[in-house]
Design a protein around this motif. Structure first.
Motif, PDB file in Angstrom:
ATOM      1  N   LEU A 292      -3.372 -55.460  -8.518  1.00  0.00           N
ATOM      2  CA  LEU A 292      -4.898 -54.850  -8.291  1.00  0.00           C
ATOM      3  C   LEU A 292      -5.433 -54.616  -9.848  1.00  0.00           C
ATOM      4  O   LEU A 292      -4.396 -53.911 -10.736  1.00  0.00           O
ATOM      5  N   GLN A 293      -6.029 -53.936 -10.302  1.00  0.00           N
ATOM      6  CA  GLN A 293      -7.203 -53.344 -11.124  1.00  0.00           C
ATOM      7  C   GLN A 293      -8.324 -52.667 -11.021  1.00  0.00           C
ATOM      8  O   GLN A 293      -9.125 -52.514 -10.045  1.00  0.00           O
ATOM      9  N   GLU A 294      -7.878 -51.590 -11.481  1.00  0.00           N
ATOM     10  CA  GLU A 294      -9.260 -50.172 -11.830  1.00  0.00           C
ATOM     11  C   GLU A 294      -9.843 -50.639 -12.635  1.00  0.00           C
ATOM     12  O   GLU A 294      -9.935 -50.790 -13.515  1.00  0.00           O
ATOM     13  N   SER A 295     -11.127 -50.179 -11.802  1.00  0.00           N
ATOM     14  CA  SER A 295     -12.887 -49.747 -13.337  1.00  0.00           C
ATOM     15  C   SER A 295     -13.470 -48.878 -12.898  1.00  0.00           C
ATOM     16  O   SER A 295     -13.511 -48.547 -11.935  1.00  0.00           O
ATOM     17  N   GLY A 296     -13.734 -48.595 -14.100  1.00  0.00           N
ATOM     18  CA  GLY A 296     -14.894 -47.177 -13.565  1.00  0.00           C
ATOM     19  C   GLY A 296     -15.043 -46.626 -14.781  1.00  0.00           C
ATOM     20  O   GLY A 296     -14.603 -46.833 -15.931  1.00  0.00           O
ATOM     21  N   PRO A 297     -16.254 -45.559 -14.860  1.00  0.00           N
ATOM     22  CA  PRO A 297     -16.292 -45.101 -16.272  1.00  0.00           C
ATOM     23  C   PRO A 297     -15.314 -43.422 -16.676  1.00  0.00           C
ATOM     24  O   PRO A 297     -14.515 -43.695 -15.886  1.00  0.00           O
ATOM     25  N   GLY A 298     -14.963 -44.420 -17.994  1.00  0.00           N
ATOM     26  CA  GLY A 298     -13.445 -43.437 -18.570  1.00  0.00           C
ATOM     27  C   GLY A 298     -13.787 -41.723 -18.977  1.00  0.00           C
ATOM     28  O   GLY A 298     -12.897 -41.199 -18.947  1.00  0.00           O
ATOM     29  N   LEU A 299     -15.314 -41.610 -18.937  1.00  0.00           N
ATOM     30  CA  LEU A 299     -15.681 -40.658 -19.234  1.00  0.00           C
ATOM     31  C   LEU A 299     -16.692 -39.426 -18.015  1.00  0.00           C
ATOM     32  O   LEU A 299     -17.397 -40.465 -17.803  1.00  0.00           O
ATOM     33  N   VAL A 300     -16.591 -38.813 -17.484  1.00  0.00           N
ATOM     34  CA  VAL A 300     -17.232 -38.236 -16.908  1.00  0.00           C
ATOM     35  C   VAL A 300     -17.503 -36.541 -16.742  1.00  0.00           C
ATOM     36  O   VAL A 300     -16.703 -35.964 -17.764  1.00  0.00           O
ATOM     37  N   LYS A 301     -18.617 -35.782 -16.661  1.00  0.00           N
ATOM     38  CA  LYS A 301     -18.970 -34.218 -17.280  1.00  0.00           C
ATOM     39  C   LYS A 301     -18.824 -33.491 -16.372  1.00  0.00           C
ATOM     40  O   LYS A 301     -18.813 -34.317 -14.677  1.00  0.00           O
ATOM     41  N   PRO A 302     -18.367 -32.667 -16.362  1.00  0.00           N
ATOM     42  CA  PRO A 302     -17.479 -31.312 -15.707  1.00  0.00           C
ATOM     43  C   PRO A 302     -19.197 -31.218 -14.632  1.00  0.00           C
ATOM     44  O   PRO A 302     -20.460 -31.804 -15.264  1.00  0.00           O
ATOM     45  N   SER A 303     -18.503 -31.209 -13.248  1.00  0.00           N
ATOM     46  CA  SER A 303     -20.192 -30.936 -11.603  1.00  0.00           C
ATOM     47  C   SER A 303     -20.177 -31.899 -11.465  1.00  0.00           C
ATOM     48  O   SER A 303     -20.593 -32.685  -9.766  1.00  0.00           O
ATOM     49  N   GLN A 304     -19.633 -33.278 -12.035  1.00  0.00           N
ATOM     50  CA  GLN A 304     -20.418 -34.457 -11.456  1.00  0.00           C
ATOM     51  C   GLN A 304     -19.442 -35.589 -10.498  1.00  0.00           C
ATOM     52  O   GLN A 304     -18.329 -34.880 -10.201  1.00  0.00           O
TER      53      GLN A 304
ATOM     54  N   THR B 165     -13.971 -31.433 -12.884  1.00  0.00           N
ATOM     55  CA  THR B 165     -13.237 -30.511 -13.274  1.00  0.00           C
ATOM     56  C   THR B 165     -12.146 -31.202 -14.867  1.00  0.00           C
ATOM     57  O   THR B 165     -11.973 -31.784 -14.493  1.00  0.00           O
ATOM     58  N   PRO B 166     -12.269 -30.565 -15.952  1.00  0.00           N
ATOM     59  CA  PRO B 166     -10.989 -31.000 -16.862  1.00  0.00           C
ATOM     60  C   PRO B 166      -9.605 -30.653 -16.420  1.00  0.00           C
ATOM     61  O   PRO B 166      -9.374 -31.882 -17.174  1.00  0.00           O
ATOM     62  N   ASP B 167      -9.305 -30.376 -15.228  1.00  0.00           N
ATOM     63  CA  ASP B 167      -8.665 -30.547 -14.212  1.00  0.00           C
ATOM     64  C   ASP B 167      -8.021 -31.786 -14.137  1.00  0.00           C
ATOM     65  O   ASP B 167      -7.341 -32.729 -13.298  1.00  0.00           O
ATOM     66  N   ASP B 168      -9.108 -32.740 -13.732  1.00  0.00           N
ATOM     67  CA  ASP B 168      -9.276 -33.915 -13.153  1.00  0.00           C
ATOM     68  C   ASP B 168      -9.087 -34.990 -13.909  1.00  0.00           C
ATOM     69  O   ASP B 168      -8.804 -35.936 -13.836  1.00  0.00           O
TER      70      ASP B 168
ATOM     71  N   THR C  17      -6.201 -46.511 -15.357  1.00  0.00           N
ATOM     72  CA  THR C  17      -7.492 -46.289 -16.104  1.00  0.00           C
ATOM     73  C   THR C  17      -7.279 -45.107 -16.230  1.00  0.00           C
ATOM     74  O   THR C  17      -7.060 -44.049 -15.565  1.00  0.00           O
ATOM     75  N   GLN C  18      -7.726 -44.374 -17.674  1.00  0.00           N
ATOM     76  CA  GLN C  18      -7.894 -43.390 -17.974  1.00  0.00           C
ATOM     77  C   GLN C  18      -9.791 -42.485 -17.676  1.00  0.00           C
ATOM     78  O   GLN C  18     -10.252 -43.620 -17.829  1.00  0.00           O
ATOM     79  N   VAL C  19      -9.467 -41.255 -17.118  1.00  0.00           N
ATOM     80  CA  VAL C  19     -10.787 -40.189 -16.723  1.00  0.00           C
ATOM     81  C   VAL C  19     -10.557 -39.711 -17.661  1.00  0.00           C
ATOM     82  O   VAL C  19      -9.823 -38.368 -17.367  1.00  0.00           O
ATOM     83  N   THR C  20     -11.543 -38.844 -18.534  1.00  0.00           N
ATOM     84  CA  THR C  20     -11.260 -37.903 -18.912  1.00  0.00           C
ATOM     85  C   THR C  20     -12.647 -36.900 -18.241  1.00  0.00           C
ATOM     86  O   THR C  20     -13.957 -37.819 -18.519  1.00  0.00           O
TER      87      THR C  20
END
Length: 120
Positions: A4-16, A88-91, A114-117
């Motif tokens: 299994l391999q995760e992919s996606g953005p590592g940084l997301v803005k709040p409310s997005q 939110t940052p809690d995610d 994968t780290q998501v901030t």
């Protein structure tokens, strides 16, 4: 050997919306009777199950996240995806995809994570 391999953005803005995809190889996501889960680990905390999509396409979500969570799949690509809205940052967390037999919660295969901030 299932991988299994995760992919996606590592940084997301709040409310997005946070969007991740798990690509599976070595086994089909439609094989009975497996469930394919998203699990996360916030910094300094334990693992939290987010939700799952079963081999038959049915979905189940953590009640605390259900209103913001959607899990879908593309069987032609052998992928399943997570969408988490209004983040939110809690995610902020390391997000993993994993497989278990339905109901067992004994995961035999995991992605590397994968780290998501969530930050502006």
């Amino acid at each position: 050997q299932v991988q299994l391999q995760e992919s996606g953005p590592g940084l997301v803005k709040p409310s997005q919306t946070l969007s991740l995809t798990c690509t599976v190889s070595g086994g089909s996501i439609t094989t009975s009777y497996y469930a394919w889960s998203w699990i996360r680990q916030p910094p300094g905390n334990g693992l939290e199950w987010v939700g799952a999509i079963n081999y038959d396409g049915s979905t189940h979500y953590n009640p605390s996240l259900k209103s913001r969570t959607s899990i879908s799949r593309d069987t032609s690509k052998n992928q399943f995806s997570l969408q988490l809205t209004s983040v939110t940052p809690d995610d902020t967390a390391v997000y993993y995809c994993a497989r278990d037999e339905i109901g067992s919660r004994e995961y035999d295969y995991w992605g590397q994570g994968t780290q998501v901030t969530v930050s502006s």
